[in-house]
Scaffold this motif. Sequence first.
Motif, PDB file in Angstrom:
ATOM      1  N   PHE A  13      -6.439  -2.034  69.427  1.00  0.00           N
ATOM      2  CA  PHE A  13      -6.009  -1.578  70.377  1.00  0.00           C
ATOM      3  C   PHE A  13      -6.724  -2.238  71.682  1.00  0.00           C
ATOM      4  N   ASP A  14      -5.210  -2.075  73.250  1.00  0.00           N
ATOM      5  CA  ASP A  14      -5.440  -2.482  73.708  1.00  0.00           C
ATOM      6  C   ASP A  14      -4.217  -2.153  74.922  1.00  0.00           C
ATOM      7  N   THR A  15      -4.422  -2.742  76.501  1.00  0.00           N
ATOM      8  CA  THR A  15      -3.282  -1.417  77.678  1.00  0.00           C
ATOM      9  C   THR A  15      -1.831  -1.733  76.686  1.00  0.00           C
ATOM     10  N   ALA A  16      -1.175  -1.426  77.611  1.00  0.00           N
ATOM     11  CA  ALA A  16       0.138  -1.536  77.207  1.00  0.00           C
ATOM     12  C   ALA A  16       0.413  -3.540  78.344  1.00  0.00           C
ATOM     13  N   ASP A  17      -0.368  -3.107  78.961  1.00  0.00           N
ATOM     14  CA  ASP A  17      -0.359  -5.192  79.493  1.00  0.00           C
ATOM     15  C   ASP A  17      -1.148  -6.047  78.811  1.00  0.00           C
ATOM     16  N   LEU A  18      -1.825  -5.755  77.905  1.00  0.00           N
ATOM     17  CA  LEU A  18      -2.400  -6.654  76.905  1.00  0.00           C
ATOM     18  C   LEU A  18      -3.737  -7.162  78.185  1.00  0.00           C
ATOM     19  N   ALA A  19      -4.782  -6.415  78.566  1.00  0.00           N
ATOM     20  CA  ALA A  19      -5.204  -6.554  79.520  1.00  0.00           C
ATOM     21  C   ALA A  19      -6.566  -7.115  78.715  1.00  0.00           C
ATOM     22  N   LEU A  20      -6.562  -6.417  78.265  1.00  0.00           N
ATOM     23  CA  LEU A  20      -7.763  -7.099  76.651  1.00  0.00           C
ATOM     24  C   LEU A  20      -7.990  -8.349  76.394  1.00  0.00           C
ATOM     25  N   ALA A  21      -6.802  -8.340  75.854  1.00  0.00           N
ATOM     26  CA  ALA A  21      -6.004 -10.080  75.640  1.00  0.00           C
ATOM     27  C   ALA A  21      -6.246 -10.926  77.052  1.00  0.00           C
ATOM     28  N   ARG A  22      -6.437 -10.875  77.562  1.00  0.00           N
ATOM     29  CA  ARG A  22      -6.152 -11.978  79.336  1.00  0.00           C
ATOM     30  C   ARG A  22      -7.472 -12.021  79.460  1.00  0.00           C
ATOM     31  N   SER A  23      -8.867 -11.066  78.990  1.00  0.00           N
ATOM     32  CA  SER A  23      -9.635 -11.838  79.010  1.00  0.00           C
ATOM     33  C   SER A  23     -10.456 -11.731  77.987  1.00  0.00           C
ATOM     34  N   ALA A  24     -10.175 -11.953  77.245  1.00  0.00           N
ATOM     35  CA  ALA A  24     -10.574 -12.615  75.504  1.00  0.00           C
ATOM     36  C   ALA A  24     -11.478 -11.568  75.031  1.00  0.00           C
ATOM     37  N   ILE A  25     -11.283 -10.272  75.070  1.00  0.00           N
ATOM     38  CA  ILE A  25     -11.964  -8.859  74.953  1.00  0.00           C
ATOM     39  C   ILE A  25     -10.780  -8.825  73.155  1.00  0.00           C
ATOM     40  N   ALA A  26     -11.551  -8.420  72.274  1.00  0.00           N
ATOM     41  CA  ALA A  26     -11.127  -7.590  71.376  1.00  0.00           C
ATOM     42  C   ALA A  26     -11.809  -6.149  70.974  1.00  0.00           C
ATOM     43  N   LEU A  27     -10.994  -4.930  70.231  1.00  0.00           N
ATOM     44  CA  LEU A  27     -11.091  -3.393  70.051  1.00  0.00           C
ATOM     45  C   LEU A  27     -10.680  -2.827  69.528  1.00  0.00           C
ATOM     46  N   ARG A  28     -11.558  -2.442  68.419  1.00  0.00           N
ATOM     47  CA  ARG A  28     -11.311  -2.616  66.803  1.00  0.00           C
ATOM     48  C   ARG A  28     -11.703  -0.988  66.997  1.00  0.00           C
ATOM     49  N   ARG A  29     -11.192  -0.275  66.222  1.00  0.00           N
ATOM     50  CA  ARG A  29     -12.365   0.651  65.688  1.00  0.00           C
ATOM     51  C   ARG A  29     -12.198   0.378  63.514  1.00  0.00           C
ATOM     52  N   ARG A  30     -12.642   0.953  62.398  1.00  0.00           N
ATOM     53  CA  ARG A  30     -12.648  -0.236  61.559  1.00  0.00           C
ATOM     54  C   ARG A  30     -13.459   0.431  60.540  1.00  0.00           C
ATOM     55  N   THR A  31     -12.527   0.846  59.257  1.00  0.00           N
ATOM     56  CA  THR A  31     -13.650   1.241  58.137  1.00  0.00           C
ATOM     57  C   THR A  31     -13.843   1.098  57.218  1.00  0.00           C
ATOM     58  N   GLY A  32     -14.804   1.240  56.438  1.00  0.00           N
ATOM     59  CA  GLY A  32     -14.972   0.123  55.264  1.00  0.00           C
ATOM     60  C   GLY A  32     -15.548  -0.474  55.825  1.00  0.00           C
ATOM     61  N   GLY A  33     -16.656  -1.387  54.568  1.00  0.00           N
ATOM     62  CA  GLY A  33     -17.860  -2.833  54.691  1.00  0.00           C
ATOM     63  C   GLY A  33     -18.995  -1.973  55.749  1.00  0.00           C
ATOM     64  N   PRO A  34     -20.403  -2.344  55.701  1.00  0.00           N
ATOM     65  CA  PRO A  34     -21.944  -2.010  55.822  1.00  0.00           C
ATOM     66  C   PRO A  34     -21.671  -2.171  57.647  1.00  0.00           C
ATOM     67  N   ASP A  35     -21.155  -2.284  58.461  1.00  0.00           N
ATOM     68  CA  ASP A  35     -21.032  -1.886  60.290  1.00  0.00           C
ATOM     69  C   ASP A  35     -19.521  -1.565  60.540  1.00  0.00           C
ATOM     70  N   GLU A  36     -19.125  -0.674  59.550  1.00  0.00           N
ATOM     71  CA  GLU A  36     -17.519   0.107  59.748  1.00  0.00           C
ATOM     72  C   GLU A  36     -17.831   0.623  61.581  1.00  0.00           C
ATOM     73  N   GLY A  37     -16.592   0.947  62.166  1.00  0.00           N
ATOM     74  CA  GLY A  37     -17.537   1.555  63.783  1.00  0.00           C
ATOM     75  C   GLY A  37     -16.206   1.556  64.653  1.00  0.00           C
ATOM     76  N   TRP A  38     -16.485   1.261  65.373  1.00  0.00           N
ATOM     77  CA  TRP A  38     -16.253   0.633  66.670  1.00  0.00           C
ATOM     78  C   TRP A  38     -16.606  -1.014  67.087  1.00  0.00           C
ATOM     79  N   HIS A  39     -15.877  -1.985  67.338  1.00  0.00           N
ATOM     80  CA  HIS A  39     -16.319  -2.380  67.823  1.00  0.00           C
ATOM     81  C   HIS A  39     -15.509  -3.503  69.098  1.00  0.00           C
TER      82      HIS A  39
END
Length: 204
Positions: free
Chosen positions: A47-73
């Motif tokens: 996920f990111d904002t419409a204008d990619l504000a997180l990408a500009r700050s070199a941040i990645a936001l994700r929701r992942r299922t599966g694996g031992p660390d599934e969750g929000w990261h």
Amino acid sequence: MSEPTHSVEVERKYDVEADTVLPDWMRLPRVTAVGAPELRPLDATYFDTADLALARSAIALRRRTGGPDEGWHVKTSAADGRHEWHWPLDAPSDEIVVPDALVQALAPYAAPPFLPLARIRNARTAYALLDASGALVAEVVDDRVTGRAERTGAEDSWREWEVELGPAAPEDVAAFFAAADELVAAAGGRPATSGSKLQRVLSA
């Protein structure tokens, strides 16, 4: 939602062909055994904002299922490795919404709404590389990835390996990764051209 856990990943990524054969990982420093393959089907939405504000700050936001660390990261890069904060999965629903705890954590960098940016599905096989005492020197994952950039429709699929240091990694990290580079090159692999799966999908 509970407080997040924090970890630092020190890893090396490699691009390989679909039919590249795994090398003998016991040729790496301190590695005396390789654990049985562990299959982990992973499905992540970024996920990111419409204008990619997180990408500009070199941040990645994700929701992942599966694996031992599934969750929000939430992931960022620093000189000592990739820092990751992990929250458990929220309750299932028909619509994925970024939880308030993450919105608050990201407030210095971006404000909602956070919209889908990419979906990355990964058929992962993980191998534990162990020392003589059974401690984890590193983990190797063999990833077969399919990704889609949700805002452009661009798609890509590829295979890559990751070697991530564990608690029993050698003190000379540079020498360990140099040995990994040589081992992977002999198998036909090469250093990854993208810093992350998300970067690769978005540049497709």
